[in-house]
Design a protein around this motif. Structure first.
Motif, short mmCIF file in Angstrom:
data_model
loop_
_atom_site.label_atom_id
_atom_site.label_comp_id
_atom_site.label_asym_id
_atom_site.label_seq_id
_atom_site.Cartn_x
_atom_site.Cartn_y
_atom_site.Cartn_z
N VAL A 40 -23.72 -29.75 13.51
CA VAL A 40 -24.85 -29.54 14.42
C VAL A 40 -25.92 -30.57 14.09
CG1 VAL A 40 -26.67 -27.93 15.10
CG2 VAL A 40 -24.37 -27.08 14.67
N TYR A 41 -26.30 -31.34 15.10
CA TYR A 41 -27.29 -32.39 14.94
C TYR A 41 -28.71 -31.86 15.15
CZ TYR A 41 -29.86 -36.69 15.91
OH TYR A 41 -30.77 -37.70 15.89
N PHE A 87 -26.66 -28.28 30.16
CA PHE A 87 -26.16 -27.72 28.91
C PHE A 87 -24.79 -27.11 29.16
CE2 PHE A 87 -28.58 -24.39 30.95
CZ PHE A 87 -27.78 -23.26 30.83
N SER A 88 -24.07 -26.85 28.09
CA SER A 88 -22.76 -26.22 28.15
C SER A 88 -22.83 -24.86 27.44
CB SER A 88 -21.70 -27.09 27.47
OG SER A 88 -21.61 -28.34 28.10
N VAL A 89 -21.84 -24.02 27.69
CA VAL A 89 -21.74 -22.72 27.04
C VAL A 89 -20.31 -22.56 26.54
CG1 VAL A 89 -22.09 -20.23 27.29
CG2 VAL A 89 -23.41 -21.80 28.71
N GLU A 90 -20.17 -22.11 25.30
CA GLU A 90 -18.83 -21.87 24.75
C GLU A 90 -18.12 -20.80 25.58
OE1 GLU A 90 -17.37 -23.32 22.14
OE2 GLU A 90 -19.02 -24.33 21.13
N TYR A 113 -32.13 -20.96 23.76
CA TYR A 113 -31.89 -21.51 22.42
C TYR A 113 -30.59 -22.30 22.47
CZ TYR A 113 -35.59 -18.45 20.85
OH TYR A 113 -36.81 -17.85 20.69
N PHE A 114 -30.59 -23.45 21.82
CA PHE A 114 -29.44 -24.34 21.91
C PHE A 114 -29.19 -25.06 20.60
CE2 PHE A 114 -33.06 -27.04 22.67
CZ PHE A 114 -32.73 -28.23 22.05
N ILE A 115 -27.98 -25.62 20.51
CA ILE A 115 -27.64 -26.55 19.44
C ILE A 115 -27.11 -27.82 20.08
CG2 ILE A 115 -27.18 -24.84 17.63
CD1 ILE A 115 -24.20 -25.14 18.24
N PHE A 130 -25.34 -27.05 23.62
CA PHE A 130 -24.68 -25.76 23.84
C PHE A 130 -25.69 -24.63 23.69
CE2 PHE A 130 -21.24 -28.54 22.82
CZ PHE A 130 -20.22 -28.10 23.63
N ALA A 131 -25.76 -23.79 24.73
CA ALA A 131 -26.63 -22.62 24.68
C ALA A 131 -26.06 -21.63 23.67
CB ALA A 131 -26.73 -21.99 26.06
N THR A 132 -26.93 -21.09 22.82
CA THR A 132 -26.48 -20.12 21.82
C THR A 132 -27.00 -18.72 22.12
OG1 THR A 132 -28.36 -20.71 20.40
CG2 THR A 132 -26.24 -21.81 19.99
N ARG A 133 -28.20 -18.63 22.70
CA ARG A 133 -28.73 -17.33 23.11
C ARG A 133 -29.87 -17.56 24.10
NH1 ARG A 133 -33.28 -14.97 20.25
NH2 ARG A 133 -34.05 -16.44 18.71
#
Length: 140
Positions: A40-41, A87-90, A113-115, A130-133
């Motif tokens: 994660v950058y 953004f992308s989502v897992e 929230y993203f990474i 990537f969106a995390t929440r």
């Protein structure tokens, strides 16, 4: 005891060196792949309204979204500056996908929230973000 000729010793030594070099190359490639895949950058949050959540792709179907960021109060007595962000989502995060679809339809302001990852892999998503929440701001 049999005596080895110089040629046999060189051949055996070169085989050992070749095995070591191949092992080091494989370990290096696995390490690099792991770093770029899971590393994660950046970790952060952005505020705005979700414009869309969709499934994209030909060979690999991925969940992609777009958020409309608005810089409220950035310029005094001026209209908000609008900027959209992809953004992308897992795929495995079904709850987040469902919530993103809900807020996209309602037009609520949210904190996303993203990474940011180091590299893009086609089976994972079209972006490095990537969106995390998600945190809903307008829900009462």
């Amino acid at each position: 005891m049999e005596r080895q000729t110089l040629g046999e010793r060189i051949k055996r030594t070169s085989k050992k060196v070749l095995r070591i070099v191949i092992a080091l190359v494989v370990i290096t490639l696995i390490s690099l792949f792991s770093f770029y895949y899971w590393g994660v950058y950046e970790d952060g949050v952005m505020a705005g309204r979700i414009l869309r959540v969709s499934i994209k792709g030909v060979a690999f179907k991925t969940y992609e979204g777009k958020i409309d960021l608005q810089a409220f109060g950035a310029l005094k007595n001026a209209s908000p500056i609008a900027e959209s962000f992809d953004f992308s989502v897992e795929k495995s995060d079904k709850d987040l996908i469902k919530e993103l679809e809900t807020v996209a339809l309602s037009g609520e302001r949210v904190n996303l929230y993203f990474i940011k990852r180091y590299a893009i892999f086609p089976w994972r998503g079209e972006t490095r973000y990537f969106a995390t929440r998600i945190e809903r701001l307008d829900s009462k």
